[in-house]
Design a protein around this motif. Structure first.
Motif, mmCIF file in Angstrom:
data_model
loop_
_atom_site.group_PDB
_atom_site.id
_atom_site.type_symbol
_atom_site.label_atom_id
_atom_site.label_comp_id
_atom_site.label_asym_id
_atom_site.label_seq_id
_atom_site.Cartn_x
_atom_site.Cartn_y
_atom_site.Cartn_z
ATOM 1 N N SER A 1 0.829 -1.208 0.000
ATOM 2 C CA SER A 1 0.000 0.000 0.000
ATOM 3 C C SER A 1 0.861 1.254 0.000
ATOM 4 N N GLU A 2 0.250 2.335 -0.468
ATOM 5 C CA GLU A 2 0.943 3.620 -0.559
ATOM 6 C C GLU A 2 0.081 4.692 0.088
ATOM 7 N N PHE A 3 0.691 5.558 0.856
ATOM 8 C CA PHE A 3 -0.029 6.575 1.616
ATOM 9 C C PHE A 3 0.624 7.943 1.430
ATOM 10 N N TYR A 4 -0.204 8.975 1.615
ATOM 11 C CA TYR A 4 0.306 10.318 1.846
ATOM 12 C C TYR A 4 0.044 10.637 3.306
ATOM 13 N N VAL A 5 1.072 11.100 4.002
ATOM 14 C CA VAL A 5 0.994 11.337 5.445
ATOM 15 C C VAL A 5 1.181 12.832 5.716
ATOM 16 N N ILE A 6 0.237 13.397 6.482
ATOM 17 C CA ILE A 6 0.315 14.806 6.876
ATOM 18 C C ILE A 6 0.273 14.870 8.394
ATOM 19 N N SER A 7 1.246 15.520 8.994
ATOM 20 C CA SER A 7 1.306 15.591 10.453
ATOM 21 C C SER A 7 0.124 16.393 10.990
ATOM 22 N N LYS A 8 -0.238 16.114 12.227
ATOM 23 C CA LYS A 8 -1.359 16.803 12.852
ATOM 24 C C LYS A 8 -1.113 18.305 12.922
ATOM 25 N N SER A 9 0.081 18.706 13.276
ATOM 26 C CA SER A 9 0.372 20.136 13.404
ATOM 27 C C SER A 9 0.267 20.837 12.047
ATOM 28 N N ASP A 10 0.740 20.197 10.992
ATOM 29 C CA ASP A 10 0.650 20.805 9.662
ATOM 30 C C ASP A 10 -0.798 20.894 9.199
ATOM 31 N N PHE A 11 -1.577 19.848 9.468
ATOM 32 C CA PHE A 11 -2.976 19.872 9.053
ATOM 33 C C PHE A 11 -3.741 20.955 9.797
ATOM 34 N N ARG A 12 -3.498 21.084 11.088
ATOM 35 C CA ARG A 12 -4.188 22.111 11.863
ATOM 36 C C ARG A 12 -3.825 23.503 11.364
ATOM 37 N N ALA A 13 -2.585 23.691 10.950
ATOM 38 C CA ALA A 13 -2.176 24.987 10.405
ATOM 39 C C ALA A 13 -2.935 25.287 9.117
ATOM 40 N N CYS A 14 -3.165 24.266 8.299
ATOM 41 C CA CYS A 14 -3.913 24.449 7.057
ATOM 42 C C CYS A 14 -5.382 24.738 7.332
ATOM 43 N N VAL A 15 -5.955 24.089 8.352
ATOM 44 C CA VAL A 15 -7.357 24.329 8.701
ATOM 45 C C VAL A 15 -7.567 25.783 9.111
ATOM 46 N N ALA A 16 -6.586 26.350 9.801
ATOM 47 C CA ALA A 16 -6.696 27.744 10.230
ATOM 48 C C ALA A 16 -6.812 28.688 9.033
ATOM 49 N N LYS A 17 -6.220 28.284 7.908
ATOM 50 C CA LYS A 17 -6.256 29.129 6.707
ATOM 51 C C LYS A 17 -7.394 28.744 5.773
ATOM 52 N N GLN A 18 -7.890 27.492 5.889
ATOM 53 C CA GLN A 18 -8.900 26.987 4.958
ATOM 54 C C GLN A 18 -10.027 26.332 5.757
ATOM 55 N N PRO A 19 -11.013 27.120 6.211
ATOM 56 C CA PRO A 19 -12.088 26.582 7.057
ATOM 57 C C PRO A 19 -12.891 25.456 6.406
ATOM 58 N N GLU A 20 -12.877 25.372 5.061
ATOM 59 C CA GLU A 20 -13.613 24.290 4.396
ATOM 60 C C GLU A 20 -13.141 22.925 4.880
ATOM 61 N N LEU A 21 -11.864 22.824 5.241
ATOM 62 C CA LEU A 21 -11.330 21.555 5.715
ATOM 63 C C LEU A 21 -12.028 21.103 6.994
ATOM 64 N N ALA A 22 -12.274 22.041 7.903
ATOM 65 C CA ALA A 22 -12.932 21.686 9.163
ATOM 66 C C ALA A 22 -14.366 21.215 8.916
ATOM 67 N N THR A 23 -15.088 21.904 8.027
ATOM 68 C CA THR A 23 -16.458 21.503 7.710
ATOM 69 C C THR A 23 -16.486 20.132 7.062
ATOM 70 N N ASN A 24 -15.590 19.905 6.110
ATOM 71 C CA ASN A 24 -15.536 18.608 5.432
ATOM 72 C C ASN A 24 -15.156 17.491 6.397
ATOM 73 N N LEU A 25 -14.264 17.792 7.338
ATOM 74 C CA LEU A 25 -13.854 16.781 8.312
ATOM 75 C C LEU A 25 -15.031 16.392 9.196
ATOM 76 N N MET A 26 -15.856 17.354 9.587
ATOM 77 C CA MET A 26 -17.034 17.039 10.400
ATOM 78 C C MET A 26 -18.007 16.153 9.624
ATOM 79 N N ARG A 27 -18.199 16.444 8.339
ATOM 80 C CA ARG A 27 -19.068 15.604 7.522
ATOM 81 C C ARG A 27 -18.518 14.180 7.429
ATOM 82 N N HIS A 28 -17.205 14.091 7.236
ATOM 83 C CA HIS A 28 -16.568 12.776 7.118
ATOM 84 C C HIS A 28 -16.750 11.970 8.402
ATOM 85 N N LEU A 29 -16.512 12.601 9.542
ATOM 86 C CA LEU A 29 -16.655 11.893 10.815
ATOM 87 C C LEU A 29 -18.104 11.505 11.069
ATOM 88 N N SER A 30 -19.046 12.328 10.606
ATOM 89 C CA SER A 30 -20.459 11.984 10.742
ATOM 90 C C SER A 30 -20.789 10.722 9.943
#
Length: 217
Positions: free
Chosen positions: A99-128
């Motif tokens: 298998s092959e993966f792309y890995v993004i650290s938690k700190s980097d992802f959180r930094a991106c969420v701060a700049k791109q709120p769509e990520l937080a909304t999409n993540l909530m939908r995904h978890l739902s």
């Protein structure tokens, strides 16, 4: 890579520039078959995006008994709960094939969420969606008999191939037993009954599912 990620619900609504900014943080990782990607109780420090291959999400107890919660493939996410809380991994993940993966650290992802709120909304939908799927699994374990759980699991594992539903992954009877919460002997007997009745048909390294019984060949 951005074209691939546009088809993943977590990244819906993001343009090429935003996706490019996010995936500058991504690290590509290739893992061989039957490898523990991360352990239950381990640190939740990164998001994994499956680019190629299949994995099984496994819960285990102190006695070593395992339950397979789900099987995931290309486009699915792993470790998304770690993006929200700082708790340990709730389950372990084992590769079922190379298998092959792309890995993004938690700190980097959180930094991106701060700049791109769509990520937080999409993540909530995904978890739902994940929570609804978990509810369905709990309901099937509580309300369906073993025959029904095995049949339902086979249908979930099958993929469309022309006019057929086909299971192509490396799923052992032990794997299926872990998914449905039954012993391997019971699952073996049910699969034998379904085969003899013509509902499933072994075909080399795959299994064909039939909606109605087929006469034995």
């Amino acid at each position: 890579m951005t074209n691939i990620m546009k088809n993943i619900p977590l990244f819906f609504g993001l343009g090429d520039e935003e996706l490019g900014a996010l995936f500058r943080y991504a690290v590509k990782k290739t893992v061989s078959r039957n490898t523990l990607l991360f352990a239950q109780g381990g640190p939740g420090d990164a998001l994994y995006i499956i680019q190629r291959g299949k994995v099984k999400v496994v819960l285990s107890d102190a006695d070593g008994k395992e339950v397979i919660m789900s099987v995931l493939g290309p486009g699915d996410l792993l470790g998304e709960m770690a993006l929200i809380d700082d708790e340990p991994r709730s389950a372990g993940v084992m590769t079922m094939e190379s298998s092959e993966f792309y890995v993004i650290s938690k700190s980097d992802f959180r930094a991106c969420v701060a700049k791109q709120p769509e990520l937080a909304t999409n993540l909530m939908r995904h978890l739902s969606r994940r929570l609804r799927a978990a509810d369905q699994k709990i309901g099937s374990l509580a309300l369906m008999d073993v025959y029904g759980r095995v049949a339902g699991t086979l249908l979930q594992l099958a993929e469309r191939d022309g006019d057929k539903h086909v299971i192509t992954g490396r799923y052992t009877q032990k794997d299926i037993a872990s998914m449905v919460g039954a012993s391997r002997d019971i699952v073996s007997r049910i699969i034998r009954d379904l085969t003899e009745a013509g509902f499933i048909e072994p075909d080399g390294d795959r299994i064909i599912l039939h909606e109605s019984p087929r006469p034995p060949t």
